[in-house]
Design a protein around this motif. Structure first.
Motif: not given
Length: 336
Positions: A175-193
């Motif tokens: 999941l965090p790697i998908v967020g990095m690729a989609q946003s083009g940023s190395a520090n997406p904010l990942v929230v676990f509820d």
């Protein structure tokens, strides 16, 4: 350490480096910093019919320098606080302890010459409906970081977090790697509820075990993804988790987080929350906030009284949306 783009600072390459005599050399903080997600992605053969894009091409953004976001939110406002902290305090004024933890980390990052959002993993603990997820979303919105949110309540399958190995149909990175690729940023904010409600069944993997390896500083810098078949740098990912209690969490995992316990909003905060819910409702429905219905004190009173009994932010939001729909339904209409 993140690499500085030469175009952002044409000055001395030894920025921020201490001298041999222990004195701190002067430096200019870069406005844009970039890091590389990974050095390579194992090449995957492409189908000849052209209907398939190989994984290495879908995620090739990771082998290019990725931005680190949050610089604009860390600028100082008139009162001396950063814009990020000022926004958190105005958006969720009952979350003073959580905002204080974030502020401490932000100030430390700025002193270290890192003007992007960089936090230790944060676990926000409180009763249901106290606004824990609300705070996490507000933090992502105010910082400008990409938001990846994953509900873990009752989750007995690790694939949502850890991804799937190459070879499986629909293989996907973590999941965090998908967020990095989609946003083009190395520090997406990942929230676990609901981190405390992960199923203990480990037959299909366990989110706690995977998260532990992602949060471990040594392994996070070279976390091996089975889909990309390559190590990925997860050290810059911003991790926020929510829970009702810490009792069920494994001690090794709990030790990776800064834990802050939060109360719910008081009655004094409800009018401000209703106004914010109104703006958010308008934005979701494509309506300009200025023309969205404004509830009269008489229409707000039942919502405030209900909140006084339940103390549930979730129910307050739902009641506000129902009141707005009713206001629209009963509003007089004019023909043009």
């Amino acid at each position: 350490m993140a690499d500085m783009d030469p175009e952002d600072d044409p000055g001395d390459a030894d920025w921020g480096r201490a001298s041999l005599f222990g004195a701190q050399a002067p430096y200019r903080i870069p406005t844009v910093a970039r890091v590389r997600g990974c050095d390579r992605i194992e090449v995957e053969a492409e189908r000849m019919d052209g209907g398939h894009v190989s994984l290495d091409r879908r995620y090739d953004a990771l082998v290019e320098p990725l931005s680190l976001r949050g610089a604009a939110a860390l600028a100082r406002g008139p009162g001396g606080s950063t814009r990020l902290i000022a926004t958190l305090r105005s958006t969720a004024p009952w979350m003073t302890d959580a905002a204080a933890v974030v502020e401490e980390q932000v100030e430390l990052a700025l002193r270290a010459g890192s003007p992007w959002l960089r936090l230790r993993p944060l676990l926000v603990v409180g009763d249901p409906g106290t606004g824990k997820s609300y705070f996490a979303r507000a933090l992502a919105e105010a910082s400008g970081c990409a938001l990846m949110q994953l509900p873990l309540g009752g989750d007995n399958d690790n694939r949502s977090l850890g991804g799937t190995a190459r070879g499986w149909t629909g293989a996907q990175p973590a999941l965090p790697i998908v967020g990095m690729a989609q946003s083009g940023s190395a520090n997406p904010l990942v929230v676990f509820d609901e981190l405390d409600k992960v199923s203990p069944d480990k037959r299909n993997g366990n989110a706690w075990d995977t998260l532990l390896s992602m949060l471990e500083p040594v392994t996070a810098g070279s976390w091996y993804d089975r889909c990309l078949m390559a190590p990925v740098d997860l050290r810059h990912v911003v991790w926020i988790a929510t829970a009702n209690s810490v009792h069920a969490l494994p001690p090794p995992l709990l030790s990776r987080f800064d834990v802050v316990r939060v109360p719910g909003p008081g009655l004094v905060h409800v009018p401000g929350l209703l106004d914010r819910f109104r703006v958010e409702w308008a934005e979701r429905n494509g309506v300009a906030p200025v023309v969205a219905p404004v509830l009269t004190p008489g229409a707000q009173a039942p919502l405030i009284n209900h909140y006084a009994r339940t103390r549930s932010l979730r129910q307050l939001r739902r009641g506000m949306e129902q009141a707005l729909h009713e206001a629209i339904r009963t509003a007089p209409r004019t023909l043009q």
